[in-house]
Design an enzyme around this catalytic site. Structure first.
Site, PDB file in Angstrom:
ATOM      1  N   GLY A  90       0.798  -1.233   0.000  1.00 33.51           N
ATOM      2  CA  GLY A  90       0.000   0.000   0.000  1.00 33.51           C
ATOM      3  C   GLY A  90       0.829   1.282   0.000  1.00 33.51           C
ATOM      4  O   GLY A  90       0.289   2.373  -0.150  1.00 33.51           O
ATOM      5  N   ASP A  93       4.346   2.955   4.346  1.00 29.64           N
ATOM      6  CA  ASP A  93       5.488   2.952   5.259  1.00 29.64           C
ATOM      7  C   ASP A  93       5.810   4.393   5.659  1.00 29.64           C
ATOM      8  O   ASP A  93       6.012   5.252   4.795  1.00 29.64           O
ATOM      9  CB  ASP A  93       6.697   2.316   4.559  1.00 29.64           C
ATOM     10  CG  ASP A  93       7.825   2.019   5.520  1.00 29.64           C
ATOM     11  OD1 ASP A  93       8.103   0.839   5.749  1.00 29.64           O
ATOM     12  OD2 ASP A  93       8.428   2.985   6.054  1.00 29.64           O
ATOM     13  N   TYR A 453       4.625   1.756  12.821  1.00 28.33           N
ATOM     14  CA  TYR A 453       4.825   3.210  12.903  1.00 28.33           C
ATOM     15  C   TYR A 453       6.334   3.424  12.902  1.00 28.33           C
ATOM     16  O   TYR A 453       6.910   4.005  13.806  1.00 28.33           O
ATOM     17  CB  TYR A 453       4.186   3.787  14.170  1.00 28.33           C
ATOM     18  CG  TYR A 453       2.718   4.106  14.023  1.00 28.33           C
ATOM     19  CD1 TYR A 453       1.857   3.192  13.424  1.00 28.33           C
ATOM     20  CD2 TYR A 453       2.184   5.312  14.452  1.00 28.33           C
ATOM     21  CE1 TYR A 453       0.513   3.474  13.270  1.00 28.33           C
ATOM     22  CE2 TYR A 453       0.841   5.604  14.305  1.00 28.33           C
ATOM     23  CZ  TYR A 453       0.009   4.676  13.717  1.00 28.33           C
ATOM     24  OH  TYR A 453      -1.322   4.955  13.571  1.00 28.33           O
TER      25      TYR A 453
HETATM   26  P1  FDA Z   1       4.170  -0.414   2.359  1.00 26.19           P
HETATM   27  O1  FDA Z   1       3.862  -0.977   1.041  1.00 26.19           O
HETATM   28  O2  FDA Z   1       4.888   0.888   2.395  1.00 26.19           O
HETATM   29  O3  FDA Z   1       4.931  -1.509   3.210  1.00 26.19           O
HETATM   30  C1  FDA Z   1       5.347  -1.311   4.551  1.00 26.19           C
HETATM   31  C2  FDA Z   1       6.537  -2.231   4.842  1.00 26.19           C
HETATM   32  O4  FDA Z   1       6.185  -3.589   4.618  1.00 26.19           O
HETATM   33  C3  FDA Z   1       7.738  -1.972   3.935  1.00 26.19           C
HETATM   34  O5  FDA Z   1       8.911  -2.281   4.651  1.00 26.19           O
HETATM   35  C4  FDA Z   1       7.530  -2.958   2.816  1.00 26.19           C
HETATM   36  O6  FDA Z   1       8.723  -3.256   2.114  1.00 26.19           O
HETATM   37  C5  FDA Z   1       6.953  -4.161   3.537  1.00 26.19           C
HETATM   38  N1  FDA Z   1       6.038  -4.945   2.716  1.00 26.19           N
HETATM   39  C6  FDA Z   1       4.972  -4.470   2.014  1.00 26.19           C
HETATM   40  N2  FDA Z   1       4.335  -5.470   1.407  1.00 26.19           N
HETATM   41  C7  FDA Z   1       4.987  -6.605   1.738  1.00 26.19           C
HETATM   42  C8  FDA Z   1       4.781  -7.968   1.404  1.00 26.19           C
HETATM   43  N3  FDA Z   1       3.783  -8.335   0.618  1.00 26.19           N
HETATM   44  N4  FDA Z   1       5.644  -8.891   1.894  1.00 26.19           N
HETATM   45  C9  FDA Z   1       6.674  -8.516   2.702  1.00 26.19           C
HETATM   46  N5  FDA Z   1       6.908  -7.235   3.047  1.00 26.19           N
HETATM   47  C10 FDA Z   1       6.070  -6.288   2.576  1.00 26.19           C
HETATM   48  N6  FDA Z   1      -1.371   1.060  11.302  1.00 26.19           N
HETATM   49  C11 FDA Z   1      -2.247   0.435  12.120  1.00 26.19           C
HETATM   50  O7  FDA Z   1      -1.907  -0.581  12.726  1.00 26.19           O
HETATM   51  N7  FDA Z   1      -3.534   0.921  12.244  1.00 26.19           N
HETATM   52  C12 FDA Z   1      -3.968   2.019  11.567  1.00 26.19           C
HETATM   53  O8  FDA Z   1      -5.123   2.429  11.712  1.00 26.19           O
HETATM   54  C13 FDA Z   1      -3.049   2.674  10.691  1.00 26.19           C
HETATM   55  N8  FDA Z   1      -3.420   3.770   9.976  1.00 26.19           N
HETATM   56  C14 FDA Z   1      -2.519   4.402   9.142  1.00 26.19           C
HETATM   57  C15 FDA Z   1      -2.902   5.523   8.408  1.00 26.19           C
HETATM   58  C16 FDA Z   1      -1.974   6.174   7.601  1.00 26.19           C
HETATM   59  C17 FDA Z   1      -2.404   7.382   6.811  1.00 26.19           C
HETATM   60  C18 FDA Z   1      -0.639   5.702   7.516  1.00 26.19           C
HETATM   61  C19 FDA Z   1       0.379   6.397   6.665  1.00 26.19           C
HETATM   62  C20 FDA Z   1      -0.253   4.567   8.223  1.00 26.19           C
HETATM   63  C21 FDA Z   1      -1.185   3.909   9.038  1.00 26.19           C
HETATM   64  N9  FDA Z   1      -0.827   2.768   9.760  1.00 26.19           N
HETATM   65  C22 FDA Z   1      -1.743   2.163  10.584  1.00 26.19           C
HETATM   66  C23 FDA Z   1       0.526   2.198   9.629  1.00 26.19           C
HETATM   67  C24 FDA Z   1       0.510   1.058   8.600  1.00 26.19           C
HETATM   68  O9  FDA Z   1      -0.071  -0.095   9.156  1.00 26.19           O
HETATM   69  C25 FDA Z   1       1.945   0.709   8.168  1.00 26.19           C
HETATM   70  O10 FDA Z   1       2.558   1.826   7.601  1.00 26.19           O
HETATM   71  C26 FDA Z   1       1.953  -0.475   7.200  1.00 26.19           C
HETATM   72  O11 FDA Z   1       3.216  -1.080   7.196  1.00 26.19           O
HETATM   73  C27 FDA Z   1       1.579  -0.030   5.802  1.00 26.19           C
HETATM   74  O12 FDA Z   1       1.432  -1.117   4.936  1.00 26.19           O
HETATM   75  P2  FDA Z   1       1.451  -0.826   3.366  1.00 26.19           P
HETATM   76  O13 FDA Z   1       1.381  -2.117   2.668  1.00 26.19           O
HETATM   77  O14 FDA Z   1       0.462   0.225   3.050  1.00 26.19           O
HETATM   78  O15 FDA Z   1       2.866  -0.135   3.220  1.00 26.19           O
END
Ligand code: FDA
Length: 510
Positions: A90, A93, A453
């Protein structure tokens, strides 16, 4: 050291070779800076605009796979050409580590095309691909059932991949724990390009991927999640109070009561101040798993000072409640809110989190107000009460350790739009001063933190070298005593530390 100019053609040739049997040619999902769509693909899932500037290091190649064999090919060729990879789901990060690396050149595997959500009402479970957003998951469940749900975060654009890898808290935290507590199987591609499921990866690796942080143990393609029961009618309210309306005392009191309510009730506290508003506002946002007539006596007894009335409350389905929270209680209950790709906080920002085992005194809240009133653009504080189910799950059940004894967590966020380096530094300095001020009041030994976070201020691996001791500095804050077991698992499954980032768990050998 890799000179990208030397390897560029070879790397692309390697990708074509390894996926020669792929009916959906890999060339259609590769983006290099020469492609006209490279920038839009890169920017499509950058949540923190702090990492969307001309100075931000960019990947030399983005692969946006449509199938698993394209991921396997990318792993093989990246290894052959000593190119580190970053995995993006998503893109939320907080430090941008899914699409930024401090050691270019690097490759990004963007899972945005792998976003299927398959809900099975009969077995009360679903298979969710990592590129799916939380909104898409809630929509998928809500379209099939009014009485099933999944306990994960509030923001609909967060990706399953990173969120589940780090824990994932949300409105059902007190009733059902974290997202990662409710994962029952997964498909992972390991460092050798093999596809593993729970049975073939073994219980230790399955334990590690549910909370041990992303980009460390392999690439999780899909997760099998356990759906949890909710009543057909739930109730939400959002009650706001300014400082003039007693917000200080209400914040203080909330610390004592919010974690004591029955686990069916979650009252979050959000504090907001932006430069356009003259005052600080506290929003008490609640989800209750039941009807309004049961909710009102509960709140009147446990938190009468808040003065919640029946007119403040709205009954709806669980999916609609998720929409209400995501849309900021505007009354918009359209499912488009869940399916959006648009960021709800399109700013540059810095965030971190603290856990509290004791309430903070009134004087501390007043000092927080004073600091929020200083010259910064947007400040959010997000407070989530613990207790309930969180106190029952053992600290070592999964890598996420913050359970019994935690009263609440508080996320701090400062946001700004101005692009100048001075403005960014001023906001980051302000943030660091606030975090430092909170030291005596937050949890201690260690001062706990949450890997989802992510905060690089806690420390980083050095390029090309890290050690158990170095990584313990932040690893113990994120994982407490689980850190050692995470290092053991990492040593067993990825001894050369191929999957790594600035804060990933290292193997013992590095
Ligand atoms: P992203 O793709 O950036 O990945 C995050 C990390 O995981 C990176 O190190 C990435 O390389 C790794 N990764 C991603 N996909 C992977 C996969 N398939 N296999 C292995 N590694 C993988 N948290 C929470 O607990 N409750 C909440 O309500 C919220 N709300 C929230 C709102 C907003 C606006 C933000 C910016 C962040 C949150 N968060 C949160 C924090 C969120 O849970 C955290 O940032 C997650 O890691 C985001 O996952 P994404 O896949 O979106 O990020």
């Amino acid at each position: 050291h890799v000179t990208w100019g030397d390897t560029h053609e070879d790397f692309l040739h390697c990708l074509a070779l390894y996926s020669s049997n792929d009916p959906n040619s890999i060339s259609k999902v590769i983006y290099t800076p020469c492609n006209t769509s490279y920038s839009s693909v890169l920017q499509s899932r950058i949540e923190n605009l702090r990492f969307n500037t001309s100075e931000t290091p960019k990947p030399v190649v983005i692969v946006k796979p449509t199938n698993v064999s394209q991921i396997q090919a990318t792993i093989k060729c990246s290894q052959k050409h000593s190119l580190p990879i970053r995995i993006r789901s998503g893109g939320h990060d907080l430090e941008g580590l899914s699409y930024v690396s401090s050691t270019p050149p690097f490759v990004v595997i963007d899972l945005a095309n792998l976003r299927t959500v398959t809900v099975d009402v009969t077995s009360k479970s679903a298979w969710v691909q990592s590129g799916a957003t939380l909104g898409e998951i809630y929509h998928g469940i809500g379209m099939k059932s009014r009485t099933l749900a999944f306990p994960a975060g509030i923001c609909p654009t967060v990706g399953a991949g990173g969120h589940f890898s780090g824990g994932g808290y949300g409105l059902l935290l007190r009733k059902y724990g974290l997202a990662a507590d409710n994962i029952i199987d997964a498909h992972l591609i390991d460092v050798n390009g093999q596809i593993l499921n729970r049975a073939s990866m073994g219980e230790d690796l399955f334990w590690a991927i549910r909370g041990g942080g992303g980009n460390t143990f392999g690439i999780v393609i899909a997760w099998k999640i356990n759906l949890v029961p909710v009543p057909p009618v739930v109730t939400v309210f959002s009650v706001s109070r300014t400082l003039e309306q007693n917000a200080t005392k209400l914040f203080h009191r909330w610390q004592y009561v919010a974690n004591m309510f029955p686990e069916e009730l979650m009252i979050q506290l959000m504090i907001k101040k932006d430069s356009s508003s003259p005052t600080i506002t506290a929003f008490f946002n609640a989800l209750f798993l039941g009807g309004v007539d049961t909710l009102i006596p509960l709140v009147k007894e446990g938190f009468p000072e808040l003065g919640v009335m029946k007119e403040d409350c709205k009954e709806m389905s669980w999916m609609e409640a998720q929409i209400s929270f995501a849309s900021g209680f505007t009354g918009n209950l359209s499912t488009d809110v869940l399916l959006t790709n648009t960021s709800i906080f399109p700013h540059k920002f810095k965030q971190s989190i603290d856990y509290f085992t004791d309430p903070v005194p009134l004087a501390v809240i007043e000092e927080i107000w004073k600091r929020i009133g200083e010259n910064v653009e947007i400040v959010w504080l997000f407070l989530t009460p613990f207790g309930g189910r969180m106190s029952e799950i053992s600290e070592s059940s999964i890598p996420y350790p913050h359970r019994a004894g935690i009263l609440y967590q508080m996320g701090y966020e400062v946001g700004w739009d101005d692009g100048s380096a001075d403005t960014s530094q001023r906001h980051i300095n302000w943030f660091r001063r606030l975090y430092s001020y909170m030291t005596p009041f937050a949890s201690k030994n260690p001062r706990r933190a949450y890997v989802n976070y992510r905060d690089l201020d806690l420390g980083t691996n050095l390029p090309g070298h890290t050690s158990y001791e170095t990584a313990s500095i932040w690893g113990v804050k994120y994982f407490k005593n689980n850190f050692r077991k995470l290092v053991q698992v990492k040593t067993a499954v990825d001894p050369t530390n191929y999957f790594r980032n600035e804060q990933s768990v290292p193997p013992f050998s590095s």
